[in-house]
Design an enzyme around this catalytic site. Structure first.
Site, PDB file in Angstrom:
ATOM      1  N   GLU A   1     -35.433 -19.015 -47.090  1.00 26.42           N
ATOM      2  CA  GLU A   1     -36.166 -20.126 -47.715  1.00 26.42           C
ATOM      3  C   GLU A   1     -36.786 -19.737 -49.050  1.00 26.42           C
ATOM      4  O   GLU A   1     -37.893 -19.206 -49.094  1.00 26.42           O
ATOM      5  CB  GLU A   1     -37.262 -20.639 -46.771  1.00 26.42           C
ATOM      6  CG  GLU A   1     -38.048 -21.798 -47.381  1.00 26.42           C
ATOM      7  CD  GLU A   1     -39.139 -22.371 -46.477  1.00 26.42           C
ATOM      8  OE1 GLU A   1     -39.426 -21.764 -45.425  1.00 26.42           O
ATOM      9  OE2 GLU A   1     -39.699 -23.409 -46.826  1.00 26.42           O
TER      10      GLU A   1
ATOM     11  N   LYS B   1     -32.628 -22.711 -46.724  1.00 24.43           N
ATOM     12  CA  LYS B   1     -33.663 -23.767 -46.681  1.00 24.43           C
ATOM     13  C   LYS B   1     -34.284 -23.904 -48.070  1.00 24.43           C
ATOM     14  O   LYS B   1     -35.262 -23.232 -48.397  1.00 24.43           O
ATOM     15  CB  LYS B   1     -34.722 -23.401 -45.635  1.00 24.43           C
ATOM     16  CG  LYS B   1     -35.919 -24.349 -45.602  1.00 24.43           C
ATOM     17  CD  LYS B   1     -36.720 -24.210 -44.322  1.00 24.43           C
ATOM     18  CE  LYS B   1     -37.980 -25.052 -44.368  1.00 24.43           C
ATOM     19  NZ  LYS B   1     -38.626 -25.217 -43.083  1.00 24.43           N
TER      20      LYS B   1
HETATM   21  P1  13P Z   1     -42.606 -28.775 -45.292  1.00 26.65           P
HETATM   22  O1  13P Z   1     -41.413 -29.568 -44.859  1.00 26.65           O
HETATM   23  O2  13P Z   1     -43.924 -29.381 -44.911  1.00 26.65           O
HETATM   24  O3  13P Z   1     -42.529 -28.355 -46.739  1.00 26.65           O
HETATM   25  O4  13P Z   1     -42.578 -27.434 -44.447  1.00 26.65           O
HETATM   26  C1  13P Z   1     -41.400 -26.768 -44.310  1.00 26.65           C
HETATM   27  C2  13P Z   1     -41.649 -25.335 -44.205  1.00 26.65           C
HETATM   28  O5  13P Z   1     -41.248 -24.710 -43.255  1.00 26.65           O
HETATM   29  C3  13P Z   1     -42.344 -24.659 -45.297  1.00 26.65           C
HETATM   30  O6  13P Z   1     -42.187 -23.299 -45.166  1.00 26.65           O
END
Ligand code: 13P
Length: 334
Positions: free
Chosen positions: A174, A216
């Site tokens: 991510e 992500k």
């Molecule tokens: P949000 O969808 O609220 O941005 O959170 C996703 C997430 O895992 C952030 O690390």
């Protein structure tokens, strides 16, 4: 097909997405206090198990990302991972230990948590985790993200992903380019492309099996304080262009974060992405706030009203699942 590829596909196929319920205790406390609920262990579990036992889990949620506290909790003599498995979803775990000031560029962040990670991963696997998450964060300004931040966070994500696969789990990679700032969507596109390309360079260097990874990313959006707003069609177009150019073909799927978009925005944008997706990547959701906001608001008014809370959650999860198949439409929003 490798085992890791099977796990990844299991989580994100057939209109399923990921419920990101891995808020650290600090973040969860902010979320609960914002709706006037006391943040204690019992309340955090109460809200989360209400979601995990919802009907929509079976059809809409392929994986749940947990926080260290939650993966060790139990409800009605079942561990939380057992509860999640019962719905057909897989339990996952956030394994980074948070973003700290980056030495050398202290106004930017570097995500920590590599020390002792192999040992922690083994413990999480025993507790039932089959996938993991690590989030790198990047800000946009005239100077940022710096080369140092792009390099350091990608390096950490590469080492993290290799360790996770060694422990037979699927790493969610991510890299989040934040929406704070005045920048245009074009700048977000350029910076996000740079960040994602660097991450895959490091993943490849670390010999990560790309067929067993889920990316992500953020969607390509204007900065929150930008004067010119692009519309949903342009968001979808720029997001798809960025991902097609930056993500290696072997990666099975992409699960977006919501990053501060409202529930409806995040649903509408995902729907358009899927309507126009000509790539072979699965495009789905890994939302925290955009899956939980309405449910949390409802629950906070009466924390004993599980079924009412579940109704709100089921509705949002169903709409997100439709969006993951390009089948959502605005008139379904009540
Ligand atoms: P949000 O969808 O609220 O941005 O959170 C996703 C997430 O895992 C952030 O690390």
């Amino acid at each position: 097909m490798s085992e890791l590829n099977k796990i990844a596909l299991n989580i994100i196929s057939n209109g399923k997405g990921i419920l990101a319920a891995d808020e650290s205790t600090g973040t969860m406390t902010k979320r609960l206090e914002a709706v006037n609920v006391k943040s204690n262990e019992e309340n955090r579990l109460n809200f989360r198990k209400t979601l995990f036992t919802s009907e929509s889990m079976k059809k809409c949620i392929g994986g749940v990302i947990l926080y260290d506290e939650t993966i060790k909790q139990t409800y009605e003599n079942k561990t939380i991972p057992e509860l999640i498995n019962e719905s057909g979803a897989l339990p996952g775990i956030k394994v980074d230990t948070g973003a700290k000031s980056l030495a050398g560029s202290p106004d930017e962040k570097i995500t920590e948590g590599l020390d002792g990670l192999r040992e922690r991963l083994k413990k999480y696997y025993k507790l039932g985790a089959r996938f993991t998450k690590w989030r790198g964060v990047y800000t946009i300004s005239d100077k940022f993200p710096s080369k140092l931040s792009v390099h350091s966070n990608a390096h950490a994500l590469g080492r993290y992903a290799a360790l996770v696969q060694e422990c037979e789990m699927v790493p969610i990679v991510e890299p989040e380019v934040l929406m704070e700032g005045k920048h245009s969507a074009k700048v977000c596109y350029e910076k996000t492309s740079e960040v994602i390309k660097k991450c895959f360079e490091e993943l490849i260097l670390n010999k990560v099996d790309l067929t067993g990874v889920i990316l992500k990313p953020n969607m390509i959006l204007d900065g929150i304080n930008s004067k010119n707003k692009v519309n949903s069609e342009q968001i979808a177009e720029l997001t798809l262009k960025c991902l097609k150019e930056s993500v290696p073909q072997e990666v099975p799927g992409i699960a977006f974060l919501s990053g501060g978009q409202s529930e409806i925005e995040a649903t509408e944008n995902l729907n358009l992405i899927n309507k126009t997706n000509s790539s072979k990547f699965i495009m789905t959701y890994s939302y925290g706030r955009a899956l939980q906001q309405g449910a949390l608001k409802h629950w906070s008014k009466d924390i004993k009203d599980s079924s009412g809370t579940q109704k709100v959650f089921n509705n949002r999860a169903n709409l997100c699942s439709l969006a993951a198949q390009g089948k959502w439409s605005r008139d379904l929003e009540i």
